[in-house]
Design an enzyme around this catalytic site. Sequence first.
Site, short mmCIF file in Angstrom:
data_model
loop_
_atom_site.label_atom_id
_atom_site.label_comp_id
_atom_site.label_asym_id
_atom_site.label_seq_id
_atom_site.Cartn_x
_atom_site.Cartn_y
_atom_site.Cartn_z
N ASP A 1 6.44 0.82 7.00
CA ASP A 1 5.04 0.53 6.69
C ASP A 1 4.54 1.40 5.53
O ASP A 1 3.90 2.40 5.76
CB ASP A 1 4.20 0.79 7.95
CG ASP A 1 2.74 0.42 7.80
OD1 ASP A 1 2.42 -0.36 6.89
OD2 ASP A 1 1.92 0.91 8.59
N HIS B 1 3.87 3.60 12.39
CA HIS B 1 2.92 4.55 12.96
C HIS B 1 3.53 5.41 14.07
O HIS B 1 2.82 6.19 14.70
CB HIS B 1 1.67 3.84 13.51
CG HIS B 1 0.88 3.12 12.46
ND1 HIS B 1 -0.46 2.80 12.63
CD2 HIS B 1 1.20 2.66 11.22
CE1 HIS B 1 -0.90 2.17 11.55
NE2 HIS B 1 0.11 2.08 10.68
N GLU C 1 -5.16 1.85 2.40
CA GLU C 1 -5.09 0.66 3.24
C GLU C 1 -5.22 1.02 4.71
O GLU C 1 -5.87 0.32 5.49
CB GLU C 1 -3.77 -0.08 2.99
CG GLU C 1 -3.67 -1.45 3.69
CD GLU C 1 -3.12 -1.37 5.11
OE1 GLU C 1 -3.19 -2.39 5.83
OE2 GLU C 1 -2.63 -0.30 5.54
N GLU C 2 -4.59 2.13 5.08
CA GLU C 2 -4.52 2.52 6.49
C GLU C 2 -5.88 2.92 7.08
O GLU C 2 -6.01 3.04 8.30
CB GLU C 2 -3.52 3.66 6.68
CG GLU C 2 -2.08 3.31 6.35
CD GLU C 2 -1.44 2.42 7.40
OE1 GLU C 2 -2.16 1.94 8.31
OE2 GLU C 2 -0.23 2.18 7.32
N HIS D 1 0.85 -1.20 0.00
CA HIS D 1 0.00 0.00 0.00
C HIS D 1 0.88 1.24 0.00
O HIS D 1 1.94 1.28 0.64
CB HIS D 1 -0.98 0.01 1.17
CG HIS D 1 -0.36 0.04 2.54
ND1 HIS D 1 0.10 1.21 3.13
CD2 HIS D 1 -0.13 -0.94 3.45
CE1 HIS D 1 0.57 0.94 4.34
NE2 HIS D 1 0.46 -0.35 4.56
N GLU E 1 4.09 -6.32 4.09
CA GLU E 1 4.00 -5.60 5.35
C GLU E 1 5.20 -5.97 6.24
O GLU E 1 5.78 -7.05 6.10
CB GLU E 1 2.69 -5.95 6.08
CG GLU E 1 1.43 -5.44 5.42
CD GLU E 1 1.12 -3.99 5.78
OE1 GLU E 1 1.98 -3.33 6.40
OE2 GLU E 1 0.02 -3.53 5.42
N ASP F 1 -0.21 4.40 0.90
CA ASP F 1 -0.57 5.43 1.88
C ASP F 1 0.14 5.20 3.20
O ASP F 1 0.55 4.08 3.53
CB ASP F 1 -2.09 5.50 2.08
CG ASP F 1 -2.69 4.20 2.58
OD1 ASP F 1 -2.28 3.13 2.11
OD2 ASP F 1 -3.58 4.25 3.45
#
Length: 386
Positions: free
Chosen positions: A104, A358, A136-137, A72, A164, A74
């Site tokens: 990520d 994150h 995705e997030e 992903h 991931e 984003d």
Amino acid sequence: MSEVDSRALLERLVGFATVSRDSNLELIAFIRDYLAGFGVHSELFHNDEGTKANLFATIGPVDRGGVVLSGHTDVVPVDGQAWSVEPFRLSERDGRLYGRGTADMKGFIASVLAAVPAFLAQPLRMPVHLAFSYDEEVGCLGVRSMLAALAQRPHKPRLCLIGEPTELKPVLGHKGKLAMRCQVQGAACHSAYAPYGVNAIEYAARLIGKLGDIGDELARPEHHDGRFDPPFSTVQTGVINGGRALNIVPEECEFDFEVRALPGFEAQAVADRLQTYAEAELLPRMRAVNAASAIRLRPLSAYPGLATPAASEAAQLVALLSGSDDFGTVAFGTEGGLFDQAGIATVVCGPGSMEQGHKPDEFVSVEQLRGCDAMLRRLVEYLAQA
């Protein structure tokens, strides 16, 4: 496919601030142009507003299945986080590459792009597909349109590797998720006459308490699956809003809750139980005071869990690529369950750790990025011989 190549590509990718609330089109244009430079055609699948896009490309024969490399584009926001480096500019310190999305999961995408010349240099017997998604997030939203299009094709991919961050350890499973919003409509009045109103906050509290009871039931040992941490499906309330002043009985209250469900457990069953409790126990009492009282549940997002069998072709492939058959699971979700539902057997394995995801000063180590490059070299050999 050297570490320098993937690092240089990661530097470019991190420079695009593809927070989910914003567009990813500049990054997608960069990838499309990069692939076009090698003669590789890309398809784009836009959102309804035309502000975001998935990208899909194939290298090798188009008349058979093949392996998807999925990531992903984003990233989560950096707002309010105390970064010691510029989050959208790659920086290196002590063998670590810092920047939002390095783990990520732009590190994996960078390695995939760096591998393109090696894929093209071999006469692949099975194709490799590149699938890069948006949003995705925020609930694995964007990839769905791309998967719907692939489902209509005569030769859809047979296997999928989602990169991931797992520290390059092979992962076969993760929990699914259901996110819901509950809106409680009561009736306002002066707090001196509280019994003549319907206190939306108090009824919301009863609903949240019921969710806690359901969560306690799911945590009982008979529902455990030791492959996961925690080993049971979980329920938690994360956001609540309501009330205007202390001397006003609150007319409205809403809260958001989520279910993290073990594979095989239907998360919707939790929402259904809450709805049944609301209708049987709470709404009659609320409406006895004010007939306009209401409790409404609506979904915010959902994605399925993943549980790929250890004896499957996909599992054996990730064991070959990672050099390990010590299969594990992860607590976080991926798009894997959606690929699996589309009939594309899926595994998860990528560079970096979600321990850094994150967070401020997110990083992927140079060693992990180099290891991902090596894993993709093994995939080149596999596809040339398959």
